[in-house]
Motif scaffolding. Structure first.
Motif, PDB file in Angstrom:
ATOM      1  N   GLU A 129       0.815  -1.217  -0.306  1.00 23.84           N
ATOM      2  CA  GLU A 129       0.044   0.310  -0.108  1.00 23.84           C
ATOM      3  C   GLU A 129       1.186   1.165   0.370  1.00 23.84           C
ATOM      4  N   LYS A 130       0.623   1.873  -0.980  1.00 19.28           N
ATOM      5  CA  LYS A 130       1.644   3.536  -1.316  1.00 19.28           C
ATOM      6  C   LYS A 130       1.375   3.805   0.499  1.00 19.28           C
ATOM      7  N   GLU A 131       2.655   4.961   0.780  1.00 19.31           N
ATOM      8  CA  GLU A 131       2.099   5.676   1.328  1.00 19.31           C
ATOM      9  C   GLU A 131       1.826   7.046   0.652  1.00 19.31           C
ATOM     10  N   LYS A 132       0.933   7.909   2.070  1.00 21.98           N
ATOM     11  CA  LYS A 132       0.659   9.572   1.788  1.00 21.98           C
ATOM     12  C   LYS A 132       1.836  10.498   1.986  1.00 21.98           C
ATOM     13  N   GLY A 133       2.079  11.419   1.383  1.00 19.38           N
ATOM     14  CA  GLY A 133       2.612  12.555   2.136  1.00 19.38           C
ATOM     15  C   GLY A 133       3.691  12.247   1.413  1.00 19.38           C
ATOM     16  N   TYR A 134       4.561  11.464  -0.151  1.00 23.26           N
ATOM     17  CA  TYR A 134       5.646  11.538  -0.333  1.00 23.26           C
ATOM     18  C   TYR A 134       5.402  11.613  -2.117  1.00 23.26           C
ATOM     19  N   LYS A 135       4.739  12.077  -2.327  1.00 23.00           N
ATOM     20  CA  LYS A 135       3.773  12.179  -4.227  1.00 23.00           C
ATOM     21  C   LYS A 135       4.916  13.271  -4.532  1.00 23.00           C
ATOM     22  N   ASP A 136       5.853  14.404  -3.871  1.00 21.08           N
ATOM     23  CA  ASP A 136       5.784  15.118  -4.473  1.00 21.08           C
ATOM     24  C   ASP A 136       7.567  15.308  -4.472  1.00 21.08           C
ATOM     25  N   LEU A 137       7.308  14.073  -3.792  1.00 20.21           N
ATOM     26  CA  LEU A 137       8.927  13.583  -3.782  1.00 20.21           C
ATOM     27  C   LEU A 137       9.174  12.228  -4.451  1.00 20.21           C
ATOM     28  N   GLU A 138       8.102  12.021  -5.539  1.00 21.21           N
ATOM     29  CA  GLU A 138       8.005  10.748  -6.192  1.00 21.21           C
ATOM     30  C   GLU A 138       9.043  11.201  -7.507  1.00 21.21           C
ATOM     31  N   GLU A 139      10.070  10.044  -8.017  1.00 18.41           N
ATOM     32  CA  GLU A 139      11.135  10.343  -9.144  1.00 18.41           C
ATOM     33  C   GLU A 139      11.708  11.230  -9.252  1.00 18.41           C
ATOM     34  N   ARG A 140      11.819  12.348  -8.154  1.00 18.65           N
ATOM     35  CA  ARG A 140      12.457  12.887  -8.238  1.00 18.65           C
ATOM     36  C   ARG A 140      13.606  13.065  -7.353  1.00 18.65           C
ATOM     37  N   ILE A 141      13.242  11.874  -6.115  1.00 14.76           N
ATOM     38  CA  ILE A 141      15.084  12.563  -5.114  1.00 14.76           C
ATOM     39  C   ILE A 141      15.863  11.307  -5.716  1.00 14.76           C
ATOM     40  N   VAL A 142      17.144  11.492  -5.714  1.00  9.49           N
ATOM     41  CA  VAL A 142      17.459  10.621  -6.201  1.00  9.49           C
ATOM     42  C   VAL A 142      19.071  10.236  -5.216  1.00  9.49           C
ATOM     43  N   ILE A 143      19.539   9.211  -4.890  1.00 10.32           N
ATOM     44  CA  ILE A 143      20.188   9.247  -3.677  1.00 10.32           C
ATOM     45  C   ILE A 143      21.403   8.081  -4.854  1.00 10.32           C
ATOM     46  N   ASP A 144      23.124   7.953  -3.797  1.00  8.70           N
ATOM     47  CA  ASP A 144      23.311   7.581  -4.237  1.00  8.70           C
ATOM     48  C   ASP A 144      23.909   5.956  -3.406  1.00  8.70           C
ATOM     49  N   TRP A 145      23.476   5.144  -4.227  1.00 11.49           N
ATOM     50  CA  TRP A 145      23.162   3.172  -3.450  1.00 11.49           C
ATOM     51  C   TRP A 145      24.642   3.081  -3.158  1.00 11.49           C
ATOM     52  N   GLY A 146      25.701   3.767  -3.561  1.00 14.36           N
ATOM     53  CA  GLY A 146      26.608   3.000  -2.841  1.00 14.36           C
ATOM     54  C   GLY A 146      27.656   2.159  -3.764  1.00 14.36           C
ATOM     55  N   GLN A 147      28.684   1.772  -3.203  1.00 16.09           N
ATOM     56  CA  GLN A 147      29.474   0.248  -4.252  1.00 16.09           C
ATOM     57  C   GLN A 147      28.594  -0.607  -4.847  1.00 16.09           C
ATOM     58  N   SER A 148      27.801  -1.095  -3.523  1.00 11.93           N
ATOM     59  CA  SER A 148      27.247  -2.942  -4.025  1.00 11.93           C
ATOM     60  C   SER A 148      26.165  -2.555  -4.171  1.00 11.93           C
ATOM     61  N   THR A 149      25.893  -2.359  -5.163  1.00 10.44           N
ATOM     62  CA  THR A 149      24.495  -2.445  -6.141  1.00 10.44           C
ATOM     63  C   THR A 149      24.814  -3.459  -6.752  1.00 10.44           C
ATOM     64  N   ARG A 150      24.809  -4.944  -6.220  1.00 10.14           N
ATOM     65  CA  ARG A 150      24.243  -5.746  -6.301  1.00 10.14           C
ATOM     66  C   ARG A 150      23.399  -6.123  -5.435  1.00 10.14           C
ATOM     67  N   ALA A 151      23.609  -5.711  -4.248  1.00  9.78           N
ATOM     68  CA  ALA A 151      22.962  -5.953  -3.172  1.00  9.78           C
ATOM     69  C   ALA A 151      21.212  -5.160  -2.703  1.00  9.78           C
ATOM     70  N   TRP A 152      20.423  -5.958  -4.280  1.00  7.55           N
ATOM     71  CA  TRP A 152      19.776  -4.149  -4.948  1.00  7.55           C
ATOM     72  C   TRP A 152      18.169  -4.602  -3.455  1.00  7.55           C
ATOM     73  N   HIS A 153      18.614  -4.763  -2.309  1.00  5.00           N
ATOM     74  CA  HIS A 153      17.936  -4.919  -1.631  1.00  5.00           C
ATOM     75  C   HIS A 153      18.304  -4.753   0.043  1.00  5.00           C
ATOM     76  N   GLN A 154      18.514  -3.592   0.672  1.00  5.86           N
ATOM     77  CA  GLN A 154      18.963  -3.553   1.760  1.00  5.86           C
ATOM     78  C   GLN A 154      17.983  -2.862   2.708  1.00  5.86           C
ATOM     79  N   TRP A 155      18.615  -3.543   3.889  1.00  6.17           N
ATOM     80  CA  TRP A 155      17.164  -2.632   5.342  1.00  6.17           C
ATOM     81  C   TRP A 155      17.912  -1.307   5.101  1.00  6.17           C
ATOM     82  N   PHE A 156      16.623  -0.377   6.115  1.00  4.66           N
ATOM     83  CA  PHE A 156      16.631   1.130   5.829  1.00  4.66           C
ATOM     84  C   PHE A 156      18.581   1.320   6.520  1.00  4.66           C
TER      85      PHE A 156
END
Length: 276
Positions: free
Chosen positions: A104-131
């Protein structure tokens, strides 16, 4: 600022079990899935139970280990794919033994969606990580479509094409690249495989020609127009790509000679959507 600080300011309870997921799949065009409303089903289907958490923060992978925010989701339940009915509009095949997560998509983040870019880091193979505290490196302008990958390395659906022309300031890279060349382009109707081959020349190059397609989809071409008139939303099925770029210094006659070459090569008169 990092992603933990940003989402915490927006009300996310960071004490919960939260997973970060970076979608990057060479088998599928994720921007196609996103703009056609299929990405939510795609991310809900997993071969392993990797979303056994309370919240998922979803990103789309970008080059150089970057990731673009897609949405914040609450994880409600888990079942097998075989136990649910996937949307009829979903075009991918899923193993019935895989896991399906009800999100279920959470409300309150609409203006950030598709706009915020982060640096995932060197371990891109680890495509799911804890927060974790990944740096926010860019905030994209509203209406941004996607990075320009090169003239021959993209297929745009109609919604993406419209976004590029409706938000020219946010997509200046596309505007500049497509304006700098003439060329031969292809419009594909995936459901039938029918092809339309066209050419673009003049001062605004391919950009100027495609602007005509960005509202109606057919750009005034007779057979494309007939398809659009038979169904109100049929133009949203069209896919746009470039077959060959040409110098803008060529005359219209020279560009049309290249166009005719590709029509003959691909048979778009006999089996496609070109009349002449």
């Amino acid at each position: 600022m990092n992603i933990v600080e940003l989402l915490k300011l927006r009300g996310l309870d960071t004490s919960k079990k939260i997973k970060l997921v970076r979608h990057q799949d060479q088998r599928h065009d994720l921007y196609e899935l996103m703009t056609t409303g299929q990405l939510e089903t795609y991310q809900a289907c997993q071969s392993k139970p990797i979303l056994d958490c309370e919240y998922m923060i979803s990103f789309i992978g970008l080059p150089y280990s970057k990731a673009r925010l897609y949405g914040v989701y609450k994880v409600l339940s888990r079942s097998r794919v075989a136990e649910v009915s996937l949307p009829s509009s979903y075009t991918l095949s899923e193993d019935p033994d895989n896991w399906f997560y009800r999100l279920e998509k959470e409300k309150g983040y609409k203006d950030l969606e598709e706009r915020i870019v982060i640096d995932w880091g060197q371990s891109t193979r680890a495509w799911h990580q804890w927060f974790t505290e990944k740096e926010v490196v860019e905030i994209l302008p509203t209406g941004y479509a996607r990075p320009f990958p090169g003239y021959l390395d993209f297929v745009l659906n109609f919604d993406e094409l419209s976004r590029i022309f409706n938000h020219p300031e946010a997509n200046r890279e596309w505007q500049s690249a497509l304006s700098n060349v003439a060329g031969i382009y292809l419009i594909l109707q995936p459901s039938t495989g029918a092809q339309y081959i066209g050419s673009a020349c003049g001062i605004d190059g391919i950009y100027g020609r495609w602007k005509n397609y960005s509202t109606s989809g057919h750009g005034g071409n007779k057979l494309l127009k007939n398809i659009c008139e038979n169904s109100e939303n049929m133009h949203r099925e069209f896919r746009f790509s470039i077959l060959r770029t040409l110098p803008k210094s060529l005359t219209q006659k020279e560009v049309i000679e290249y166009e005719n070459f590709y029509k003959n090569k691909l048979g778009s008169r006999a089996y496609g959507l070109n009349e002449n």
